[in-house]
Scaffold this motif. Sequence first.
Motif, short mmCIF file in Angstrom:
data_model
loop_
_atom_site.label_atom_id
_atom_site.label_comp_id
_atom_site.label_asym_id
_atom_site.label_seq_id
_atom_site.Cartn_x
_atom_site.Cartn_y
_atom_site.Cartn_z
N LYS A 145 -86.76 -2.08 45.24
CA LYS A 145 -87.23 -1.67 43.93
C LYS A 145 -88.62 -2.22 43.66
N GLU A 146 -88.85 -3.49 44.00
CA GLU A 146 -90.18 -4.06 43.80
C GLU A 146 -91.22 -3.34 44.66
N PHE A 147 -90.87 -3.06 45.90
CA PHE A 147 -91.78 -2.35 46.80
C PHE A 147 -92.11 -0.97 46.23
N ALA A 148 -91.08 -0.23 45.78
CA ALA A 148 -91.30 1.11 45.22
C ALA A 148 -92.10 1.05 43.93
N ASN A 149 -91.83 0.06 43.09
CA ASN A 149 -92.58 -0.07 41.85
C ASN A 149 -94.05 -0.38 42.10
N LEU A 150 -94.33 -1.23 43.08
CA LEU A 150 -95.72 -1.53 43.43
C LEU A 150 -96.43 -0.27 43.93
N GLN A 151 -95.75 0.50 44.75
CA GLN A 151 -96.35 1.74 45.24
C GLN A 151 -96.69 2.68 44.09
N ARG A 152 -95.75 2.84 43.17
CA ARG A 152 -95.96 3.78 42.07
C ARG A 152 -97.06 3.27 41.13
N ALA A 153 -97.05 1.98 40.86
CA ALA A 153 -98.08 1.41 39.98
C ALA A 153 -99.47 1.58 40.61
N LYS A 154 -99.57 1.35 41.90
CA LYS A 154 -100.86 1.50 42.58
C LYS A 154 -101.35 2.94 42.50
N GLN A 155 -100.46 3.89 42.73
CA GLN A 155 -100.83 5.30 42.64
C GLN A 155 -101.31 5.67 41.25
N ALA A 156 -100.74 5.00 40.24
CA ALA A 156 -101.09 5.31 38.85
C ALA A 156 -102.39 4.65 38.42
N GLY A 157 -103.01 3.85 39.30
CA GLY A 157 -104.27 3.21 38.95
C GLY A 157 -104.12 1.86 38.30
N VAL A 158 -102.98 1.22 38.49
CA VAL A 158 -102.77 -0.13 37.99
C VAL A 158 -103.09 -1.10 39.12
N ILE A 164 -97.09 -3.83 51.48
CA ILE A 164 -97.37 -3.60 52.89
C ILE A 164 -96.11 -3.23 53.68
N ALA A 165 -95.06 -4.03 53.54
CA ALA A 165 -93.83 -3.77 54.31
C ALA A 165 -92.66 -4.44 53.62
N VAL A 166 -91.46 -3.92 53.88
CA VAL A 166 -90.25 -4.52 53.35
C VAL A 166 -89.18 -4.45 54.43
N GLU A 167 -88.44 -5.53 54.59
CA GLU A 167 -87.34 -5.60 55.54
C GLU A 167 -86.24 -6.46 54.92
N ARG A 168 -85.15 -5.80 54.60
CA ARG A 168 -84.01 -6.47 54.00
C ARG A 168 -84.43 -7.21 52.73
N ASN A 169 -84.38 -8.55 52.69
CA ASN A 169 -84.73 -9.32 51.50
C ASN A 169 -86.12 -9.95 51.58
N VAL A 170 -87.00 -9.40 52.43
CA VAL A 170 -88.34 -9.95 52.63
C VAL A 170 -89.38 -8.86 52.34
N LEU A 171 -90.34 -9.20 51.49
CA LEU A 171 -91.40 -8.28 51.09
C LEU A 171 -92.75 -8.85 51.51
N VAL A 172 -93.54 -8.04 52.19
CA VAL A 172 -94.91 -8.41 52.59
C VAL A 172 -95.87 -7.62 51.72
N MET A 173 -96.84 -8.32 51.12
CA MET A 173 -97.79 -7.65 50.23
C MET A 173 -99.13 -8.37 50.27
N GLU A 174 -100.10 -7.77 49.63
CA GLU A 174 -101.43 -8.35 49.53
C GLU A 174 -101.37 -9.72 48.87
N TYR A 175 -102.13 -10.65 49.41
CA TYR A 175 -102.24 -11.98 48.82
C TYR A 175 -103.38 -11.97 47.82
N ILE A 176 -103.06 -12.15 46.55
CA ILE A 176 -104.07 -12.15 45.50
C ILE A 176 -104.62 -13.56 45.38
N ALA A 177 -105.84 -13.75 45.86
CA ALA A 177 -106.41 -15.09 45.94
C ALA A 177 -107.86 -15.08 45.48
#
Length: 283
Positions: A145-158, A164-177
């Motif tokens: 759900k978090e992966f799908a929500n991030l995808q949709r938010a990004k498409q909407a211009g948020v 980046i990737a999701v496998e079971r209970n592990v989510l890989v995403m951009e590091y905001i630094a």
Amino acid sequence: MTEDFELVAPEAVDSPGDEWEEIDVTDTEADRIARRRDREFNEFRKRIKDSERFKLEESVFDEATYAAIYKLVQDGYIDAFGGPISTGKEANVYTAKSGDRTVAVKVYRINASDFKDMRGYLDGDPRFEGIGQNKRKVVMAWVRKEFANLQRAKQAGVRVPDPIAVERNVLVMEYIATDGDRAKRLNEVHVENPETAYDVVAEYMRRLYDAGLVHGDLSEYNIVFQEGQLVVIDLGQAVTKHHPNAEEFLQRDCENVAAFFARQGMDVTGDQLYESVTDETDR
């Protein structure tokens, strides 16, 4: 904090996402690897467990979590782990190397996650019908759900972390630094131009709403500042507008955001922000 808050543009897509897209919570390759337990996986698991920079306790992470990390390494999403960014009751977030960039790896606890809190956001979301009371499936659904929500938010211009990737209970995403360290939350910085910052946050809330999503836990604690942009984080609990509690969640988001900017000296209320987010006359 700089006065320049740059808005990102929506992506050129026909629609922000399928409101009724189903989420698959069946066994993943990580589950199959964990059951197979070959020599190469066992050696990898031991290295991870023994690492001082990436401690995972048996009581918190199951075998398939190690297998999920192993699969993400095999698929080239992770090359090496760094240290922890944050720890919480539901998930730990770590830095990791992926090629020449640093990514964030969010590992949700299967055994220690707050099952009841998660169910409150999943129940009534049409994407997650039929999950039942299986805790593993609930957590897996939450991560997807978090992966799908991030995808949709990004498409909407948020501006959100790039999923980046999701496998079971592990989510890989951009590091905001910023300058190599995690970006500061709004509650951690001095906002020099609260009017402009408020306008950006309000616009992102409108874009989320137009994309069929309500953040559900928006406040100064999950909006961060990075290089002239405000970035919305922690979208795991975001629900569709069809969720039975979506209006209540949106009103709460508006109250939280307005209260923060009121403390910055602005004359705003949650009701005003709610009307601005939901008003479709200027869309």
